[in-house]
Design a protein around this motif. Structure first.
Motif, PDB file in Angstrom:
ATOM      1  N   HIS A 216       0.967  -1.230   0.160  1.00  6.59           N
ATOM      2  CA  HIS A 216       0.170   0.058   0.182  1.00  6.59           C
ATOM      3  C   HIS A 216       0.927   1.231  -0.158  1.00  6.59           C
ATOM      4  O   HIS A 216       2.116   1.190   0.298  1.00  6.59           O
ATOM      5  CB  HIS A 216      -0.835   0.069   1.363  1.00  6.59           C
ATOM      6  N   SER A 217       0.260   2.269  -0.126  1.00  8.18           N
ATOM      7  CA  SER A 217       1.124   3.612  -0.400  1.00  8.18           C
ATOM      8  C   SER A 217       1.916   3.725   0.841  1.00  8.18           C
ATOM      9  O   SER A 217       3.064   4.377   0.740  1.00  8.18           O
ATOM     10  CB  SER A 217       0.226   4.744  -0.552  1.00  8.18           C
ATOM     11  N   GLY A 218       1.375   3.619   2.181  1.00  8.93           N
ATOM     12  CA  GLY A 218       2.055   3.722   3.340  1.00  8.93           C
ATOM     13  C   GLY A 218       3.257   3.144   3.479  1.00  8.93           C
ATOM     14  O   GLY A 218       4.332   3.653   4.119  1.00  8.93           O
ATOM     15  N   ARG A 219       3.303   1.979   2.850  1.00  8.72           N
ATOM     16  CA  ARG A 219       4.612   1.089   2.878  1.00  8.72           C
ATOM     17  C   ARG A 219       5.855   2.026   2.181  1.00  8.72           C
ATOM     18  O   ARG A 219       7.088   1.711   2.698  1.00  8.72           O
ATOM     19  CB  ARG A 219       4.615  -0.211   2.334  1.00  8.72           C
ATOM     20  N   PHE A 220       5.629   2.843   1.508  1.00  7.22           N
ATOM     21  CA  PHE A 220       6.465   3.592   0.702  1.00  7.22           C
ATOM     22  C   PHE A 220       6.794   4.920   1.576  1.00  7.22           C
ATOM     23  O   PHE A 220       7.837   5.662   1.017  1.00  7.22           O
ATOM     24  CB  PHE A 220       6.227   3.788  -0.981  1.00  7.22           C
ATOM     25  N   ARG A 221       6.089   5.090   2.489  1.00  6.49           N
ATOM     26  CA  ARG A 221       6.446   6.455   3.189  1.00  6.49           C
ATOM     27  C   ARG A 221       7.431   5.983   4.512  1.00  6.49           C
ATOM     28  O   ARG A 221       7.672   6.726   5.344  1.00  6.49           O
ATOM     29  CB  ARG A 221       5.131   6.984   3.805  1.00  6.49           C
ATOM     30  N   SER A 222       7.367   4.726   4.800  1.00 10.01           N
ATOM     31  CA  SER A 222       8.213   4.341   5.678  1.00 10.01           C
ATOM     32  C   SER A 222       9.544   4.749   5.843  1.00 10.01           C
ATOM     33  O   SER A 222      10.144   5.162   4.901  1.00 10.01           O
ATOM     34  CB  SER A 222       8.448   2.824   5.966  1.00 10.01           C
ATOM     35  N   PRO A 223      10.181   5.094   6.808  1.00 11.45           N
ATOM     36  CA  PRO A 223      11.744   5.531   7.113  1.00 11.45           C
ATOM     37  C   PRO A 223      12.750   4.750   6.659  1.00 11.45           C
ATOM     38  O   PRO A 223      13.546   5.276   6.213  1.00 11.45           O
ATOM     39  CB  PRO A 223      11.867   6.137   8.520  1.00 11.45           C
ATOM     40  N   ASP A 224      12.440   3.368   6.338  1.00 12.81           N
ATOM     41  CA  ASP A 224      13.316   2.626   6.055  1.00 12.81           C
ATOM     42  C   ASP A 224      13.268   2.228   4.309  1.00 12.81           C
ATOM     43  O   ASP A 224      14.062   1.328   3.890  1.00 12.81           O
ATOM     44  CB  ASP A 224      13.339   1.235   6.640  1.00 12.81           C
ATOM     45  N   VAL A 225      12.533   2.981   3.860  1.00 14.09           N
ATOM     46  CA  VAL A 225      12.516   2.805   2.400  1.00 14.09           C
ATOM     47  C   VAL A 225      13.969   3.637   1.904  1.00 14.09           C
ATOM     48  O   VAL A 225      14.143   4.661   2.203  1.00 14.09           O
ATOM     49  CB  VAL A 225      11.099   3.738   1.578  1.00 14.09           C
ATOM     50  N   PRO A 226      14.395   3.049   0.704  1.00 14.11           N
ATOM     51  CA  PRO A 226      15.554   3.579   0.394  1.00 14.11           C
ATOM     52  C   PRO A 226      15.540   5.011  -0.123  1.00 14.11           C
ATOM     53  O   PRO A 226      14.355   5.555  -0.610  1.00 14.11           O
ATOM     54  CB  PRO A 226      15.943   2.696  -0.925  1.00 14.11           C
ATOM     55  N   ASP A 227      16.590   5.870  -0.045  1.00 15.47           N
ATOM     56  CA  ASP A 227      16.726   7.277  -0.210  1.00 15.47           C
ATOM     57  C   ASP A 227      16.093   7.481  -1.591  1.00 15.47           C
ATOM     58  O   ASP A 227      16.058   8.559  -2.019  1.00 15.47           O
ATOM     59  CB  ASP A 227      18.216   7.976   0.015  1.00 15.47           C
ATOM     60  N   VAL A 228      16.345   6.589  -2.598  1.00 14.00           N
ATOM     61  CA  VAL A 228      16.105   6.786  -3.764  1.00 14.00           C
ATOM     62  C   VAL A 228      14.408   7.604  -4.021  1.00 14.00           C
ATOM     63  O   VAL A 228      14.272   8.396  -4.868  1.00 14.00           O
ATOM     64  CB  VAL A 228      15.722   5.525  -4.696  1.00 14.00           C
ATOM     65  N   LEU A 229      13.574   6.961  -3.063  1.00 11.29           N
ATOM     66  CA  LEU A 229      12.249   7.787  -3.094  1.00 11.29           C
ATOM     67  C   LEU A 229      12.043   9.036  -2.342  1.00 11.29           C
ATOM     68  O   LEU A 229      11.368   9.827  -3.026  1.00 11.29           O
ATOM     69  CB  LEU A 229      11.215   6.700  -2.544  1.00 11.29           C
ATOM     70  N   HIS A 230      12.924   9.131  -1.334  1.00  8.74           N
ATOM     71  CA  HIS A 230      12.586  10.358  -0.545  1.00  8.74           C
ATOM     72  C   HIS A 230      13.286  11.743  -1.138  1.00  8.74           C
ATOM     73  O   HIS A 230      14.325  11.602  -1.832  1.00  8.74           O
ATOM     74  CB  HIS A 230      13.116  10.078   0.773  1.00  8.74           C
TER      75      HIS A 230
END
Length: 96
Positions: free
Chosen positions: A82-96
């Motif tokens: 879900h969308s929230g999974r990609f807002r997690s702080p452990d998502v690689p920096d590529v997204l943030h």
């Protein structure tokens, strides 16, 4: 845990607005999916129609698989991203 992804195109699930793909976990297939909302929010899908979702999945496939791998390693299965999974702080920096 050995996790690989099949090199098959994802399958569109219009009833649930998801794109399904298969991970092989220790040689066993595991159904995984990402929601249209996540593809719109994080990978630029312009709508929940199949074409734009496929394009967004292709653009984000590397990150989608990385996040899915983390979910599998955490014991989630079958996996629906879900969308929230990609807002997690452990998502690689590529997204943030």
């Amino acid at each position: 845990m050995d996790i690989h992804y099949r090199n098959e195109p994802p399958q569109f699930d219009g009833a649930n607005l998801q794109m399904h793909f298969i991970a092989e976990v220790d040689g066993e297939p595991l159904d995984c999916a990402i929601t249209a909302e996540a593809l719109e929010d994080h990978f630029g899908a312009q709508s929940a129609l199949e074409g734009p979702l496929r394009e967004a999945f292709q653009r984000g496939q590397t990150l989608i698989r990385a996040v899915c791998t983390r979910a599998i390693e955490q014991g989630a299965g079958p996996v629906v991203l879900h969308s929230g999974r990609f807002r997690s702080p452990d998502v690689p920096d590529v997204l943030h």
